[in-house]
Scaffold this motif. Structure first.
Motif, short mmCIF file in Angstrom:
data_model
loop_
_atom_site.label_atom_id
_atom_site.label_comp_id
_atom_site.label_asym_id
_atom_site.label_seq_id
_atom_site.Cartn_x
_atom_site.Cartn_y
_atom_site.Cartn_z
N THR A 335 7.41 41.97 81.10
CA THR A 335 6.46 42.36 82.15
C THR A 335 7.17 42.94 83.36
O THR A 335 6.69 43.90 83.97
CB THR A 335 5.59 41.16 82.55
N ILE A 336 8.32 42.39 83.73
CA ILE A 336 9.02 42.92 84.91
C ILE A 336 9.46 44.36 84.66
O ILE A 336 9.49 45.18 85.60
CB ILE A 336 10.21 42.02 85.31
N ILE A 337 9.76 44.71 83.41
CA ILE A 337 10.11 46.11 83.12
C ILE A 337 8.89 47.00 83.31
O ILE A 337 8.99 48.09 83.91
CB ILE A 337 10.66 46.23 81.68
N GLU A 338 7.74 46.57 82.81
CA GLU A 338 6.50 47.34 83.02
C GLU A 338 6.25 47.57 84.51
O GLU A 338 5.92 48.69 84.94
CB GLU A 338 5.30 46.61 82.42
N LEU A 339 6.37 46.51 85.29
CA LEU A 339 6.11 46.62 86.72
C LEU A 339 7.15 47.50 87.40
O LEU A 339 6.82 48.29 88.29
CB LEU A 339 6.11 45.22 87.36
N ALA A 340 8.41 47.38 86.98
CA ALA A 340 9.47 48.19 87.59
C ALA A 340 9.28 49.67 87.29
O ALA A 340 9.67 50.53 88.09
CB ALA A 340 10.83 47.70 87.09
N GLU A 341 8.71 49.98 86.13
CA GLU A 341 8.42 51.38 85.81
C GLU A 341 7.30 51.93 86.69
O GLU A 341 7.23 53.14 86.93
CB GLU A 341 8.07 51.50 84.33
N MET A 342 6.46 51.03 87.19
CA MET A 342 5.37 51.42 88.09
C MET A 342 5.80 51.42 89.55
O MET A 342 5.26 52.17 90.37
CB MET A 342 4.19 50.46 87.91
N ASN A 343 6.77 50.58 89.89
CA ASN A 343 7.17 50.37 91.28
C ASN A 343 8.69 50.46 91.38
O ASN A 343 9.40 49.55 90.92
CB ASN A 343 6.67 49.00 91.76
N ASP A 344 9.21 51.53 91.98
CA ASP A 344 10.66 51.73 92.00
C ASP A 344 11.39 50.84 92.99
O ASP A 344 12.61 50.89 93.10
CB ASP A 344 11.00 53.20 92.26
N LYS A 345 10.66 49.99 93.70
CA LYS A 345 11.29 49.06 94.64
C LYS A 345 11.57 47.69 94.00
O LYS A 345 12.20 46.82 94.62
CB LYS A 345 10.43 48.88 95.89
N ILE A 346 11.12 47.48 92.77
CA ILE A 346 11.31 46.19 92.12
C ILE A 346 12.75 46.05 91.63
O ILE A 346 13.31 46.96 91.02
CB ILE A 346 10.33 46.02 90.95
N MET A 347 13.33 44.86 91.90
CA MET A 347 14.66 44.52 91.40
C MET A 347 14.62 43.10 90.86
O MET A 347 13.76 42.30 91.24
CB MET A 347 15.72 44.64 92.51
N LYS A 462 -1.55 35.86 80.11
CA LYS A 462 -2.32 36.82 80.90
C LYS A 462 -2.21 36.50 82.38
O LYS A 462 -2.01 37.39 83.23
CB LYS A 462 -3.78 36.81 80.46
N GLU A 463 -2.35 35.22 82.70
CA GLU A 463 -2.26 34.80 84.10
C GLU A 463 -0.86 35.04 84.66
O GLU A 463 -0.71 35.42 85.83
CB GLU A 463 -2.64 33.32 84.23
N LEU A 464 0.19 34.83 83.86
CA LEU A 464 1.55 35.09 84.32
C LEU A 464 1.71 36.57 84.67
O LEU A 464 2.27 36.93 85.72
CB LEU A 464 2.57 34.68 83.26
#
Length: 644
Positions: A335-347, A462-464
């Motif tokens: 999931t963090i990869i999915e989010l990072a692909e959407m948001n370039d500020k995620i580390m 889903k909640e996570l």
């Protein structure tokens, strides 16, 4: 299965028996000890590669030193299987990590040879130094103190703090640096490179070996003492290598590196060092998984592989006829990869747990945005805070029990400054066979008392995903805790579209009568199972998934306390100061009166066993919740039965 130890090992019931053997027999003991560990762990499970790597060291230490009078401290302790077998626990070893069996780590309650309880890394030097200082104060000048620490554990600040003190303390302390370039995952950082430089300095090692070979050829009676030879070697260090500078700058006499699998060399070296007073460090080179080829080649996989065929190396896996839910850690990792692909500020940040936390997937795909910082939890938190000041949305993934080590940084560096760091606390709740040192019991309580914190827990995958999505939105400006358990969730089809969750809002899962269940996190599934169990008995409880313990959903609690006077709270955290306590605080502060039963982890240490066994023991599984429901509504059920 009756697993037999080898001929020599079967006669060793204490280090005294080991000492009766000749030095020439020790390599046979090592072979038998290594094989016994392989035989037992393949059938019964446990940590594996680490203990294989220190077989020779374990034998040499108990052969040379007068344990338990001489005090031996194993760092972390998952490599202490050989130590346990040699100290009277050979026949009990198959119970290792099992319910009511031997602990998987050194435990002071288990044996006098276990001088210090361990499970987290980097404590050994401080503990052994404390013991040495106490011995000096009591006049026990002959007593030895040995700390065995890995190069991975040496990266933690606590180890350096202890070495800094050891160099000036009156202490008879020997630090053994077990250098295998591994903790659970490959070690990282400048210290790893420094130790590699030491061991690969061809000039230094060649000159050192040439000098000792030359000394061995001197005629008998030559007046060239060992101390003179050491002075010569020290001089060579200064001329051709910087290898010892780090440790000797801390006033620790440095010896090595030597081959940690050469039992004869180890015995001779330890015998010499035993007679050298003051703080000193012996650097040994070992191979994690030594003696089992597959473990030597893939040390991460064989850190704790589960049950396996020792001949073929095939690791046993559960077989299922239907799709199974993923582990929460893997849901996080993908999931963090999915989010990072959407948001370039995620580390992403993790302290030495890229495999265990599944941040490894992001590290592989986005190496400039995900980092393993080594066994440095404090640094991980403050590094995350520094990144957050520059607009980064940092997911700091730390096991719940390890987060305890970085508590001041959470308060001082994150919460007080109100920085939006996302703390993903893996292994929350009871973790099973690792036992009391690793259970994630306390994070709800210790995080809940800090201002500015948001504290959440998902009931399912889903909640996570939705909590992770919510936590990285720009509208979320506070530190955000997401805690989740070790192991599998509940949803085989877990990859659902992202939805924002309103912070501080729970949800009603089912309406009901007479009693309300308020659950926090994954144990809500235990409650749902209990509700299904009692349905046929005419018991119909309401169920609320609170999602957040801070801020807690006061609107939902007003609804609950206005309708119900019997309430059960359920959490996989300590009952002292946890979610149930938050509900009681709300009740008291708003003038409600109700019969509230708090179900959670009791105010005592919970030892090791399977997760199922432990939740049954503490009364937090579906059966226990069903029994509590029956008890709370027994008067109504009795009356209803009477009038049928």
């Amino acid at each position: 299965m009756d697993i037999k130890a080898g001929k020599l090992l079967s006669e060793i019931n204490s280090p005294d028996d080991l000492k009766k053997l000749s030095k020439e027999q020790l390599h046979l003991v090592c072979d038998e000890l290594r094989q016994y560990i392989i035989d037992v762990v393949s059938v019964h499970g446990g940590h594996f590669a680490a203990s294989l790597g220190v077989v020779e060291l374990s034998v040499a230490l108990h052969y040379i030193f007068n344990t338990p009078y001489d005090q031996l401290v194993w760092d972390v302790g998952h490599q202490a299987y050989g130590h346990k077998i040699l100290t009277g626990r050979r026949d009990q070893f198959p119970t290792n990590r099992k319910y009511h069996g031997l602990s998987g780590f050194p435990n002071r309650n288990e044996s006098e040879y276990d001088t210090f309880g361990v499970g987290h890394s980097s404590t050994s030097i401080s503990a052994a130094l404390g013991m040495a200082m106490a011995s000096y104060y009591k006049g026990e000048k002959d007593r030895q103190h040995i700390a065995v620490i890995g190069d991975g554990a040496m990266t933690a600040g606590l180890a350096f703090e202890a070495m800094n003190h050891a160099g000036i303390a009156n202490s008879n302390l020997l630090i053994i640096l077990n250098d295998n370039c591994m903790s659970i995952d490959p070690n990282v950082g400048a210290l790893k490179e420094y130790l590699t430089d030491i061991t690969t300095s061809h000039t230094y090692n060649k000159v050192k070996d040439d000098v000792w070979n030359l000394l061995g050829k001197l005629p008998v009676g030559t007046t060239f003492s060992r101390s003179m030879a050491q002075k010569l070697t020290d001089g060579l260090k200064g001329m051709v290598s910087s290898s010892a500078n780090l440790f000797e700058a801390l006033n620790l006499r440095y010896f090595g590196p030597i081959d940690g699998h050469n039992i004869t060399k180890l015995v001779d070296t330890l015998s010499d060092l035993k007679n050298i007073p003051g703080p000193k460090l012996l650097h040994i080179k070992t191979v994690k998984g030594k003696g089992y080829e597959l473990a030597e080649k893939d040390q991460t996989k064989w850190h704790a592989p589960g049950l396996f065929d020792k001949v073929t190396g095939e690791i046993q896996k559960k077989k299922f006829d239907i799709p199974q839910p993923p582990k929460y850690q893997d849901v996080f990792g993908y999931t963090i990869i999915e989010l990072a692909e959407m948001n370039d500020k995620i580390m992403g940040i993790t302290p030495a747990m890229p495999s265990g936390s599944s941040l490894k997937y992001m590290m592989e795909k986005m190496p400039d945005r995900a980092f393993d910082v080594g066994i440095c939890e404090q640094h991980a938190v403050t590094l995350s805070a520094g990144l957050a000041t520059q607009g980064m949305r940092v997911f700091c993934n730390i096991y719940s029990s390890f987060m305890q080590r970085a508590y001041d940084m959470v308060v001082h560096d994150v919460a007080i400054q109100k920085l939006p760091v996302v703390f993903c606390l893996d292994r929350a709740g009871l973790v099973g066979e690792d036992g009391a040192t690793h259970h994630g019991c306390y994070d709800i309580a210790y995080m809940r008392c800090i201002p500015n914190m948001i504290i959440s827990a998902p009931m399912n995958e889903k909640e996570l995903r939705n909590l992770m999505y919510t936590s990285q939105l720009t509208t979320t400006t506070n530190p955000f805790v997401i805690r989740y358990p070790r192991g599998e969730g509940t949803m085989p089809e877990w990859k659902t579209p992202f939805e924002e969750i309103q912070i501080g809002k729970g949800r009603k899962l089912r309406d009901g009568q007479d009693v309300a269940i308020l659950s926090f996190g994954h144990p809500g599934n235990f409650a749902a199972a209990a509700i299904r169990d009692v349905k046929a008995e005419g018991i119909n409880p309401a169920h609320y998934d609170m999602r957040f313990v801070k801020p807690i959903d006061e609107e939902l609690l007003h609804e609950v306390f206005s309708k119900f006077n019997k309430i059960i709270t359920i959490e996989d955290g300590t009952v002292v100061g946890g979610f149930g306590s938050a509900v009681l605080e709300f009740m008291n502060g708003n003038g409600y009166k109700a019969d509230v039963k708090i179900m959670g982890i009791p105010d005592r240490l919970v030892e090791h066993g399977s997760v199922k066994q432990l939740y049954d023991e503490i009364g937090l599984d579906a059966n226990a919740i069903a029994a509590t429901l029956r008890e709370m509504v027994k008067d109504k059920v009795t009356v209803a039965t009477t009038f049928q």
